[in-house]
Design a protein around this motif. Structure first.
Motif, PDB file in Angstrom:
ATOM      1  N   LEU A  77       9.089  15.174  23.681  1.00  0.00           N
ATOM      2  CA  LEU A  77       9.961  14.640  22.629  1.00  0.00           C
ATOM      3  C   LEU A  77       9.904  15.521  21.381  1.00  0.00           C
ATOM      4  N   ARG A  78       8.717  16.026  21.055  1.00  0.00           N
ATOM      5  CA  ARG A  78       8.574  16.890  19.884  1.00  0.00           C
ATOM      6  C   ARG A  78       9.335  18.209  20.088  1.00  0.00           C
ATOM      7  N   ILE A  79       9.285  18.750  21.291  1.00  0.00           N
ATOM      8  CA  ILE A  79      10.008  19.996  21.586  1.00  0.00           C
ATOM      9  C   ILE A  79      11.510  19.761  21.519  1.00  0.00           C
ATOM     10  N   VAL A  80      11.988  18.650  22.034  1.00  0.00           N
ATOM     11  CA  VAL A  80      13.419  18.328  22.002  1.00  0.00           C
ATOM     12  C   VAL A  80      13.884  18.147  20.562  1.00  0.00           C
ATOM     13  N   ARG A  81      13.074  17.456  19.756  1.00  0.00           N
ATOM     14  CA  ARG A  81      13.440  17.256  18.343  1.00  0.00           C
ATOM     15  C   ARG A  81      13.482  18.593  17.597  1.00  0.00           C
ATOM     16  N   GLU A  82      12.519  19.455  17.882  1.00  0.00           N
ATOM     17  CA  GLU A  82      12.483  20.762  17.219  1.00  0.00           C
ATOM     18  C   GLU A  82      13.699  21.599  17.605  1.00  0.00           C
ATOM     19  N   LYS A  83      14.087  21.584  18.869  1.00  0.00           N
ATOM     20  CA  LYS A  83      15.282  22.310  19.306  1.00  0.00           C
ATOM     21  C   LYS A  83      16.532  21.711  18.671  1.00  0.00           C
ATOM     22  N   GLY A  84      16.534  20.406  18.496  1.00  0.00           N
ATOM     23  CA  GLY A  84      17.670  19.746  17.838  1.00  0.00           C
ATOM     24  C   GLY A  84      17.802  20.178  16.387  1.00  0.00           C
ATOM     25  N   ARG A  85      16.652  20.308  15.708  1.00  0.00           N
ATOM     26  CA  ARG A  85      16.688  20.766  14.311  1.00  0.00           C
ATOM     27  C   ARG A  85      17.170  22.206  14.219  1.00  0.00           C
ATOM     28  N   ILE A  86      16.723  23.046  15.130  1.00  0.00           N
ATOM     29  CA  ILE A  86      17.158  24.446  15.135  1.00  0.00           C
ATOM     30  C   ILE A  86      18.655  24.523  15.382  1.00  0.00           C
ATOM     31  N   THR A 108      21.502  25.851  12.778  1.00  0.00           N
ATOM     32  CA  THR A 108      22.425  26.907  13.196  1.00  0.00           C
ATOM     33  C   THR A 108      23.868  26.474  12.998  1.00  0.00           C
ATOM     34  N   MET A 109      24.178  25.238  13.322  1.00  0.00           N
ATOM     35  CA  MET A 109      25.540  24.731  13.155  1.00  0.00           C
ATOM     36  C   MET A 109      25.922  24.661  11.673  1.00  0.00           C
ATOM     37  N   LYS A 110      24.979  24.295  10.819  1.00  0.00           N
ATOM     38  CA  LYS A 110      25.257  24.258   9.381  1.00  0.00           C
ATOM     39  C   LYS A 110      25.566  25.658   8.856  1.00  0.00           C
ATOM     40  N   LYS A 111      24.815  26.644   9.321  1.00  0.00           N
ATOM     41  CA  LYS A 111      25.051  28.024   8.891  1.00  0.00           C
ATOM     42  C   LYS A 111      26.402  28.529   9.380  1.00  0.00           C
ATOM     43  N   LEU A 112      26.767  28.171  10.609  1.00  0.00           N
ATOM     44  CA  LEU A 112      28.071  28.579  11.140  1.00  0.00           C
ATOM     45  C   LEU A 112      29.211  27.914  10.382  1.00  0.00           C
ATOM     46  N   ALA A 113      29.044  26.640  10.044  1.00  0.00           N
ATOM     47  CA  ALA A 113      30.076  25.938   9.288  1.00  0.00           C
ATOM     48  C   ALA A 113      30.234  26.552   7.899  1.00  0.00           C
ATOM     49  N   LEU A 114      29.114  26.889   7.257  1.00  0.00           N
ATOM     50  CA  LEU A 114      29.175  27.516   5.941  1.00  0.00           C
ATOM     51  C   LEU A 114      29.850  28.879   6.022  1.00  0.00           C
ATOM     52  N   ALA A 115      29.542  29.656   7.048  1.00  0.00           N
ATOM     53  CA  ALA A 115      30.176  30.960   7.221  1.00  0.00           C
ATOM     54  C   ALA A 115      31.679  30.806   7.438  1.00  0.00           C
ATOM     55  N   ALA A 116      32.093  29.797   8.204  1.00  0.00           N
ATOM     56  CA  ALA A 116      33.523  29.565   8.436  1.00  0.00           C
ATOM     57  C   ALA A 116      34.240  29.186   7.146  1.00  0.00           C
ATOM     58  N   VAL A 117      33.621  28.348   6.344  1.00  0.00           N
ATOM     59  CA  VAL A 117      34.232  27.947   5.070  1.00  0.00           C
ATOM     60  C   VAL A 117      34.356  29.149   4.139  1.00  0.00           C
ATOM     61  N   LEU A 118      33.321  29.954   4.042  1.00  0.00           N
ATOM     62  CA  LEU A 118      33.380  31.136   3.176  1.00  0.00           C
ATOM     63  C   LEU A 118      34.422  32.135   3.658  1.00  0.00           C
TER      64      LEU A 118
END
Length: 80
Positions: free
Chosen positions: A6-15, A19-29
């Protein structure tokens, strides 16, 4: 599932979430930067330079008095 799984799955989810937040920010810019250049290059308007030159003749204003003297001399000569 175990606690480690469960800890590994949560950590992968955070990563993945980061990553999705960074991609969304790059798309907006990218969209914002593209809009800044949408108009293209416009050549600046430059006002024409107006040059005013003096239009006086090379005679320096002596032509009119000379013509007046000639007319006066002609009138005097015609009366004699």
């Amino acid at each position: 599932m175990g606690a480690l799984t469960l800890r590994i799955v949560r950590e992968k989810g955070r990563i993945l979430e980061d990553t999705m937040k960074k991609l969304a920010l790059a798309a907006v810019l990218t969209v914002v930067a593209t809009g800044a250049f949408a108009g293209g290059y416009v050549q600046p308007v430059i006002d024409p330079i107006i040059v005013v030159e003096d239009t006086s003749s090379s005679a320096g204003g002596i032509l009119v008095p000379i013509l007046a003297l000639i007319l006066i001399a002609a009138a005097v000569a015609a009366n004699n």
